[in-house]
Each structure stands twice: as structure tokens, then as C-alpha cells.
Design a protein around this motif. Sequence first.
Motif, PDB file in Angstrom:
ATOM      1  N   ALA A 187      40.439  23.587  12.911  1.00 26.52           N
ATOM      2  CA  ALA A 187      38.795  23.546  12.980  1.00 26.52           C
ATOM      3  C   ALA A 187      38.203  24.366  13.862  1.00 26.52           C
ATOM      4  CB  ALA A 187      38.466  21.941  13.199  1.00 26.52           C
ATOM      5  N   GLU A 188      37.149  24.935  13.636  1.00 24.69           N
ATOM      6  CA  GLU A 188      36.512  26.016  14.273  1.00 24.69           C
ATOM      7  C   GLU A 188      35.288  25.168  15.153  1.00 24.69           C
ATOM      8  OE1 GLU A 188      36.165  29.972  12.558  1.00 24.69           O
ATOM      9  OE2 GLU A 188      36.484  28.894  10.629  1.00 24.69           O
ATOM     10  N   VAL A 189      35.483  24.907  16.391  1.00 20.99           N
ATOM     11  CA  VAL A 189      34.407  24.209  17.206  1.00 20.99           C
ATOM     12  C   VAL A 189      33.792  25.440  18.126  1.00 20.99           C
ATOM     13  CG1 VAL A 189      35.635  22.191  16.822  1.00 20.99           C
ATOM     14  CG2 VAL A 189      36.387  23.626  18.825  1.00 20.99           C
ATOM     15  N   ARG A 190      32.886  24.842  19.158  1.00 21.80           N
ATOM     16  CA  ARG A 190      32.201  25.778  19.791  1.00 21.80           C
ATOM     17  C   ARG A 190      33.113  26.289  20.866  1.00 21.80           C
ATOM     18  NH1 ARG A 190      30.461  24.914  24.800  1.00 21.80           N
ATOM     19  NH2 ARG A 190      31.101  22.627  24.817  1.00 21.80           N
ATOM     20  N   THR A 191      34.035  25.665  21.127  1.00 23.67           N
ATOM     21  CA  THR A 191      35.177  26.575  22.347  1.00 23.67           C
ATOM     22  C   THR A 191      36.044  27.316  21.744  1.00 23.67           C
ATOM     23  OG1 THR A 191      36.229  24.167  22.444  1.00 23.67           O
ATOM     24  CG2 THR A 191      34.586  24.654  24.094  1.00 23.67           C
ATOM     25  N   GLY A 192      36.167  27.381  20.337  1.00 28.95           N
ATOM     26  CA  GLY A 192      37.150  27.898  19.668  1.00 28.95           C
ATOM     27  C   GLY A 192      37.797  27.181  18.836  1.00 28.95           C
ATOM     28  N   PRO A 193      38.926  27.724  17.878  1.00 33.54           N
ATOM     29  CA  PRO A 193      39.585  26.791  16.913  1.00 33.54           C
ATOM     30  C   PRO A 193      40.650  25.688  17.587  1.00 33.54           C
ATOM     31  CG  PRO A 193      40.013  29.275  16.507  1.00 33.54           C
ATOM     32  CD  PRO A 193      39.040  29.242  17.868  1.00 33.54           C
ATOM     33  N   VAL A 194      40.870  24.706  16.872  1.00 31.00           N
ATOM     34  CA  VAL A 194      41.469  23.663  17.592  1.00 31.00           C
ATOM     35  C   VAL A 194      42.420  23.256  16.324  1.00 31.00           C
ATOM     36  CG1 VAL A 194      40.020  22.928  19.293  1.00 31.00           C
ATOM     37  CG2 VAL A 194      39.812  21.872  17.188  1.00 31.00           C
ATOM     38  N   VAL A 195      43.364  22.654  16.669  1.00 31.77           N
ATOM     39  CA  VAL A 195      44.660  22.002  15.593  1.00 31.77           C
ATOM     40  C   VAL A 195      44.465  20.563  15.959  1.00 31.77           C
ATOM     41  CG1 VAL A 195      46.928  22.061  14.797  1.00 31.77           C
ATOM     42  CG2 VAL A 195      45.952  24.042  15.355  1.00 31.77           C
ATOM     43  N   TYR A 196      44.334  19.725  14.727  1.00 28.72           N
ATOM     44  CA  TYR A 196      44.616  18.376  14.857  1.00 28.72           C
ATOM     45  C   TYR A 196      45.814  17.958  14.813  1.00 28.72           C
ATOM     46  CZ  TYR A 196      39.474  17.527  14.278  1.00 28.72           C
ATOM     47  OH  TYR A 196      38.167  17.434  14.634  1.00 28.72           O
ATOM     48  N   LEU A 197      46.146  16.851  15.739  1.00 27.39           N
ATOM     49  CA  LEU A 197      47.574  16.044  15.706  1.00 27.39           C
ATOM     50  C   LEU A 197      47.325  14.736  15.882  1.00 27.39           C
ATOM     51  CD1 LEU A 197      49.303  18.636  18.157  1.00 27.39           C
ATOM     52  CD2 LEU A 197      49.893  18.207  15.911  1.00 27.39           C
ATOM     53  N   THR A 198      48.364  14.008  15.673  1.00 25.45           N
ATOM     54  CA  THR A 198      48.105  12.316  15.783  1.00 25.45           C
ATOM     55  C   THR A 198      49.225  11.888  16.873  1.00 25.45           C
ATOM     56  OG1 THR A 198      49.621  11.817  14.048  1.00 25.45           O
ATOM     57  CG2 THR A 198      47.597  12.393  13.461  1.00 25.45           C
ATOM     58  N   LYS A 199      48.813  10.795  17.475  1.00 28.01           N
ATOM     59  CA  LYS A 199      49.927  10.008  18.148  1.00 28.01           C
ATOM     60  C   LYS A 199      50.291   8.866  17.353  1.00 28.01           C
ATOM     61  CE  LYS A 199      51.004   7.864  22.620  1.00 28.01           C
ATOM     62  NZ  LYS A 199      50.416   7.710  23.891  1.00 28.01           N
ATOM     63  N   ARG A 200      51.568   8.733  17.084  1.00 27.83           N
ATOM     64  CA  ARG A 200      51.838   7.672  16.002  1.00 27.83           C
ATOM     65  C   ARG A 200      51.813   6.411  16.965  1.00 27.83           C
ATOM     66  NH1 ARG A 200      54.799   8.654  11.736  1.00 27.83           N
ATOM     67  NH2 ARG A 200      56.347   7.050  12.041  1.00 27.83           N
TER      68      ARG A 200
END
Length: 200
Positions: A47-60
Motif C-alpha cells: 500500500a502507498e501511504v503518506r510515509t511511503g510504501p508499506v507491506v501488510y503482514l499478519t501475526k498468527r
Amino acid sequence: MMIDPITHVTRALAKARLDTSDYDLNPDIVLPAGRKLRPAGVLVAIAEVRTGPVVYLTKRSSALKHHPGQIAFPGGKQDEGDDDVTAAALREAWEEIGLEPDNVEVLGSLPSHETVTSFTVTPVVARIRAGFDPIAEPGEVEEVFTVPLSHLLHTDNFHVQSRRWRGRQRRYYTVPFGPYYIWGATARILRSLADAARAS
């Protein structure tokens, strides 16, 4: 001239690379011939957010029987109703973090990754089109969080560690971020992306 990070990722996906596995750093392990691997897909959602691109991860969830509390991409095994592993990754992302398939632009895939649990995992890399508020699936996902793409594209942020597994020492990649210990298949897939980005 600075290259847009998403463009950088897209170029990286076009590079020819080899498949990876949980055994990459353990050349002494001999895998049985004719072993059966089940197909699965995971979503590397950017996702492109204000601070720069981020990657989504989960904690199971810590209550799960398999891999409790571990960091993972949204994703899972390909079901009979899935057209392919990309469809499986998109379905699982919708179920696990509430990411609607219509809000996703698939950019491409990384090489498949073989896990110690006998899956061949296809990492599907995608851009989230619009604003997104994740909803963790109760009982399976304890937390949804993001990591800056810039952190994950720098190979210097990756480390090799080891632990005892099935009576022998097993080496694996890690890419820690804040309180999150990202390791194993997730870290190996991210390292594949970082290597491809560095070569692009």
C-alpha cells in the motif's frame, strides 16, 4: 532520478530467478525424490501511504495448532474452488485481513517457495488500489501490521540465524522490524524480493 518504489518492485518481478525453499541455507538436507507438495498462495500486499510504501503482514493467533504466533503473509492452500494460486491468495487475504479482491492490482509473482510443511507457495505481489482498514479474522489472526517496503528491500536488514529442528541445526533468514520477529518462509520470500530488487 529516483525510481518509484512500486516501479522498482515491478521491474524486480520481471527478473529471472530460481525457486526458493526453507532448505536454502541447509545444503546437507537431502529431500526425498517424488515428494508431494500442495499448492498455496500468499499475498505480498503493498500500500502507498503518506510515509511511503508499506507491506501488510499478519501475526498468527497464539491459539493455532500450526505456527502459532508467527509472522506470515495473508494466504493459504489452494482450495478446489480456487482457479489458481493467485485466486487462493486473494481469497485468503479477504478472509484473513478483510482486503477485498477488487481493491487489489496484481503486479506479478515471485518464484515458488517450498516449505518444510510440504507446500509449494507462490508469493503473489500486489498493490492495494485505495484506502484500506484491515479487519483481522477472529481466531486465526492476532494482529495485522505493516512494514516499510524500504526496510524489506535492503538486504543488509536480513540476518541468518539457526535453531534445532528435527534433531539437527537448521539455518534460516530473519528480517526483524521493531517488536516483530519475521523469519522462516516469510523472511525467505522477502529476501527473494530484496535480491531481485537489488539486481533490477
